[in-house]
Design a protein around this motif. Sequence first.
Motif, mmCIF file in Angstrom:
data_model
loop_
_atom_site.group_PDB
_atom_site.id
_atom_site.type_symbol
_atom_site.label_atom_id
_atom_site.label_comp_id
_atom_site.label_asym_id
_atom_site.label_seq_id
_atom_site.Cartn_x
_atom_site.Cartn_y
_atom_site.Cartn_z
ATOM 1 N N LEU A 113 0.937 -1.412 0.134
ATOM 2 C CA LEU A 113 -0.030 0.019 -0.267
ATOM 3 C C LEU A 113 0.545 1.028 0.129
ATOM 4 C CD1 LEU A 113 -2.759 -0.775 2.739
ATOM 5 C CD2 LEU A 113 -2.825 -0.757 -0.021
ATOM 6 N N LEU A 114 1.761 1.417 0.445
ATOM 7 C CA LEU A 114 2.723 2.711 0.580
ATOM 8 C C LEU A 114 3.527 2.642 -0.891
ATOM 9 C CD1 LEU A 114 4.009 4.839 2.717
ATOM 10 C CD2 LEU A 114 6.083 3.102 3.158
ATOM 11 N N GLN A 115 3.795 1.033 -0.977
ATOM 12 C CA GLN A 115 3.880 1.328 -2.206
ATOM 13 C C GLN A 115 3.935 2.244 -3.413
ATOM 14 O OE1 GLN A 115 8.397 0.368 -3.235
ATOM 15 N NE2 GLN A 115 6.755 2.033 -4.383
ATOM 16 N N ALA A 116 2.693 1.917 -3.165
ATOM 17 C CA ALA A 116 1.589 2.032 -4.435
ATOM 18 C C ALA A 116 1.253 4.388 -4.201
ATOM 19 C CB ALA A 116 0.326 1.497 -4.318
ATOM 20 N N ALA A 117 1.465 4.141 -2.931
ATOM 21 C CA ALA A 117 0.835 5.234 -2.387
ATOM 22 C C ALA A 117 2.564 6.384 -2.821
ATOM 23 C CB ALA A 117 0.554 5.419 -1.298
ATOM 24 N N GLY A 151 -4.979 5.394 9.126
ATOM 25 C CA GLY A 151 -4.390 5.716 9.648
ATOM 26 C C GLY A 151 -4.694 6.798 11.231
ATOM 27 N N TYR A 152 -4.195 6.155 12.367
ATOM 28 C CA TYR A 152 -3.930 7.464 13.319
ATOM 29 C C TYR A 152 -3.247 7.183 13.972
ATOM 30 C CZ TYR A 152 -6.127 3.340 16.115
ATOM 31 O OH TYR A 152 -5.854 1.680 16.683
ATOM 32 N N GLY A 163 -0.325 11.933 4.216
ATOM 33 C CA GLY A 163 -1.631 11.083 3.556
ATOM 34 C C GLY A 163 -2.022 9.981 3.744
ATOM 35 N N PHE A 164 -0.717 8.859 3.574
ATOM 36 C CA PHE A 164 -0.886 7.692 3.041
ATOM 37 C C PHE A 164 -1.805 7.289 5.087
ATOM 38 C CE2 PHE A 164 0.791 3.825 5.099
ATOM 39 C CZ PHE A 164 0.334 2.970 4.003
ATOM 40 N N ILE A 165 -1.346 7.745 5.818
ATOM 41 C CA ILE A 165 -1.627 7.377 7.119
ATOM 42 C C ILE A 165 -3.505 8.077 7.315
ATOM 43 C CG2 ILE A 165 -1.983 7.745 9.650
ATOM 44 C CD1 ILE A 165 1.073 8.306 9.169
ATOM 45 N N LEU A 183 -2.076 15.026 11.603
ATOM 46 C CA LEU A 183 -2.203 16.280 11.234
ATOM 47 C C LEU A 183 -2.159 16.991 11.603
ATOM 48 C CD1 LEU A 183 -6.193 14.575 11.817
ATOM 49 C CD2 LEU A 183 -4.740 14.548 9.945
ATOM 50 N N LYS A 184 -0.559 17.502 11.483
ATOM 51 C CA LYS A 184 -0.534 18.604 12.144
ATOM 52 C C LYS A 184 1.409 19.434 11.571
ATOM 53 C CE LYS A 184 -2.062 18.634 16.973
ATOM 54 N NZ LYS A 184 -1.787 18.035 17.778
ATOM 55 N N TYR A 185 0.960 18.871 9.955
ATOM 56 C CA TYR A 185 2.194 18.998 9.158
ATOM 57 C C TYR A 185 3.226 20.465 9.267
ATOM 58 C CZ TYR A 185 4.868 19.468 4.611
ATOM 59 O OH TYR A 185 6.591 19.850 4.267
ATOM 60 N N LEU A 186 2.170 22.022 9.780
ATOM 61 C CA LEU A 186 2.581 22.812 9.761
ATOM 62 C C LEU A 186 3.581 22.964 10.999
ATOM 63 C CD1 LEU A 186 0.294 25.793 7.772
ATOM 64 C CD2 LEU A 186 2.544 24.883 7.009
ATOM 65 N N GLU A 187 2.616 22.595 12.534
ATOM 66 C CA GLU A 187 3.801 22.267 13.140
ATOM 67 C C GLU A 187 4.815 22.022 13.262
ATOM 68 O OE1 GLU A 187 1.766 22.186 17.212
ATOM 69 O OE2 GLU A 187 -1.392 22.637 15.235
ATOM 70 N N VAL A 188 4.348 20.540 12.713
ATOM 71 C CA VAL A 188 5.764 19.406 12.410
ATOM 72 C C VAL A 188 6.976 20.486 12.332
ATOM 73 C CG1 VAL A 188 7.157 17.761 11.861
ATOM 74 C CG2 VAL A 188 4.198 17.419 13.012
ATOM 75 N N THR A 189 6.739 21.021 10.845
ATOM 76 C CA THR A 189 7.926 21.988 10.220
ATOM 77 C C THR A 189 8.414 22.934 11.066
ATOM 78 O OG1 THR A 189 6.339 22.634 8.903
ATOM 79 C CG2 THR A 189 7.092 20.632 8.307
#
Length: 263
Positions: free
Chosen positions: A34-38, A101-102, A94-96, A216-222
């Motif tokens: 699934l991850l390879q396809a994504a 996923g959570y 996005g894959f998660i 769900l917090k991509y901007l906070e992570v960066t």
Amino acid sequence: MAIAKKLKSPRLRLGYEVEFYLPNHKRIGEVRKLLQAALPDYNVSIRPSSKRDAEAGMIFVRRDCSLEGNIGYEIVTLPLPVGKANDLLQKVFGFISLYGGYTSDDTGLHANLSLVKIENNALVTPDRLVLAVGNEDVKELRKWNRINNEYCQPTSYEFKRYLKRMIPNYRFLSLAVQQAVGNIDDKCISVNLNHYERDGSGYYEFRIMGNRNYHLKYLEVTKSVQKYAKLMVKAANMSQRQHSLQTRSVSWHQSSMRLKIVQ
């Protein structure tokens, strides 16, 4: 990311370890497919990768036995330039979400930062990094609500605890600092120093981010990673005089031996 331009000699490389859960407890082989396809532009494996694989865009996925019930997963990305590493992380998030996923309070996001030497042997030694981090790890752990997480205890707390023991036995505070940092060998701290090599290779693992819905917090992570990158740059560009002054700024009260890192 402009931070790399501020370096006097090295370049930053960044990799991530992404912990998460998927519904229905899928087998690891199915998750890989699934991850390879994504992520068709990357080579996804279920086996640990070597440094050579980084050039081929290798990432790998595995079961994470540290997560509850041994039913969680971890995606590991190898060192990439910061911008490319963050682009990949966004796709992993996005894959998660795509497959339901959570992330929960027992999942973490680890940022592995290293410097590629170009000239002048600019290194980030553990003592310089600990001094550069100061109390910033505590602030970040509170921001991510992980200050009480047993798998990412503040490195600064451990440093102070060991330094308290070392000071009476050393004439020079700088030697006490180096010895104290050398005693911090627990990987379950906010900045894991165990992956550093004496020749300047290896990396430092920032285990600060995570908890519920962190994917769900991509901007906070960066933004947090930008801060960690600045601390790496600060440590790399710390002159001998700055190192000496920073060491002296570690003050203590002789009677109570209460320590405080002065920024």
